[in-house]
Scaffold this motif. Structure first.
Motif, short mmCIF file in Angstrom:
data_model
loop_
_atom_site.label_atom_id
_atom_site.label_comp_id
_atom_site.label_asym_id
_atom_site.label_seq_id
_atom_site.Cartn_x
_atom_site.Cartn_y
_atom_site.Cartn_z
N ARG A 11 0.79 -1.23 0.00
CA ARG A 11 0.00 0.00 0.00
C ARG A 11 0.82 1.28 0.00
O ARG A 11 0.33 2.34 -0.35
CB ARG A 11 -0.97 0.01 1.17
N ASP A 12 2.09 1.21 0.38
CA ASP A 12 2.92 2.42 0.43
C ASP A 12 3.74 2.65 -0.84
O ASP A 12 4.55 3.58 -0.87
CB ASP A 12 3.86 2.35 1.64
N ARG A 13 3.53 1.87 -1.87
CA ARG A 13 4.26 2.08 -3.12
C ARG A 13 3.84 3.39 -3.77
O ARG A 13 2.66 3.74 -3.81
CB ARG A 13 4.00 0.93 -4.10
N LYS A 14 4.81 4.11 -4.31
CA LYS A 14 4.52 5.39 -4.96
C LYS A 14 3.76 5.21 -6.27
O LYS A 14 3.07 6.13 -6.71
CB LYS A 14 5.82 6.14 -5.21
N ASN A 15 3.89 4.05 -6.91
CA ASN A 15 3.24 3.84 -8.20
C ASN A 15 1.88 3.14 -8.08
O ASN A 15 1.32 2.71 -9.07
CB ASN A 15 4.15 3.05 -9.14
N LEU A 16 1.34 3.03 -6.87
CA LEU A 16 0.04 2.42 -6.67
C LEU A 16 -0.93 3.47 -6.17
O LEU A 16 -0.69 4.14 -5.16
CB LEU A 16 0.13 1.28 -5.64
N HIS A 17 -2.04 3.63 -6.88
CA HIS A 17 -3.06 4.59 -6.49
C HIS A 17 -4.41 3.88 -6.49
O HIS A 17 -4.81 3.30 -7.50
CB HIS A 17 -3.11 5.77 -7.47
N LEU A 18 -5.08 3.90 -5.35
CA LEU A 18 -6.38 3.27 -5.21
C LEU A 18 -7.44 4.34 -5.12
O LEU A 18 -7.28 5.34 -4.39
CB LEU A 18 -6.43 2.39 -3.96
N LEU A 19 -8.52 4.15 -5.84
CA LEU A 19 -9.61 5.11 -5.86
C LEU A 19 -10.89 4.35 -5.55
O LEU A 19 -11.38 3.58 -6.38
CB LEU A 19 -9.68 5.79 -7.23
N ALA B 137 -1.72 6.75 -17.72
CA ALA B 137 -0.62 5.96 -17.17
C ALA B 137 0.65 6.22 -17.97
O ALA B 137 0.58 6.48 -19.18
CB ALA B 137 -0.96 4.49 -17.22
N SER B 138 1.79 6.13 -17.32
CA SER B 138 3.05 6.32 -18.02
C SER B 138 3.61 5.01 -18.57
O SER B 138 4.39 5.03 -19.50
CB SER B 138 4.08 6.98 -17.11
N LYS B 139 3.20 3.87 -17.97
CA LYS B 139 3.72 2.59 -18.44
C LYS B 139 2.62 1.64 -18.90
O LYS B 139 2.60 1.24 -20.05
CB LYS B 139 4.53 1.90 -17.33
#
Length: 69
Positions: free
Chosen positions: A22-30, A62-64
């Motif tokens: 949950r603390d990854r910078k590339n993970l966003h939950l909405l 998304a960038s990737k």
């Protein structure tokens, strides 16, 4: 019966997969958002999604890669 158990406690999907990362910078939950459209470029590659949340449509790019679940 199949079950996911860790340290004698039954696990759900969030505990098993989301809590550890949950603390990854590339993970966003909405939460409470509904994907309404996958955005696709002329090369037929997905580059984002349109979501409906809080009575608004929002384009998220998304960038990737785009993962729809």
């Amino acid at each position: 019966m199949m079950a996911t158990i860790k340290h004698g406690e039954r696990q759900n999907t969030a505990k098993s997969y989301l809590v550890p990362i949950r603390d990854r910078k590339n993970l966003h939950l909405l939460r409470g958002a509904y994907a309404t459209k996958i955005l696709i470029n002329k090369q037929k590659q997905a580059y984002g999604v349109t979501v409906y949340v809080n009575n608004f449509f929002i384009n998220i790019t998304a960038s990737k890669e785009v993962i729809i679940s």
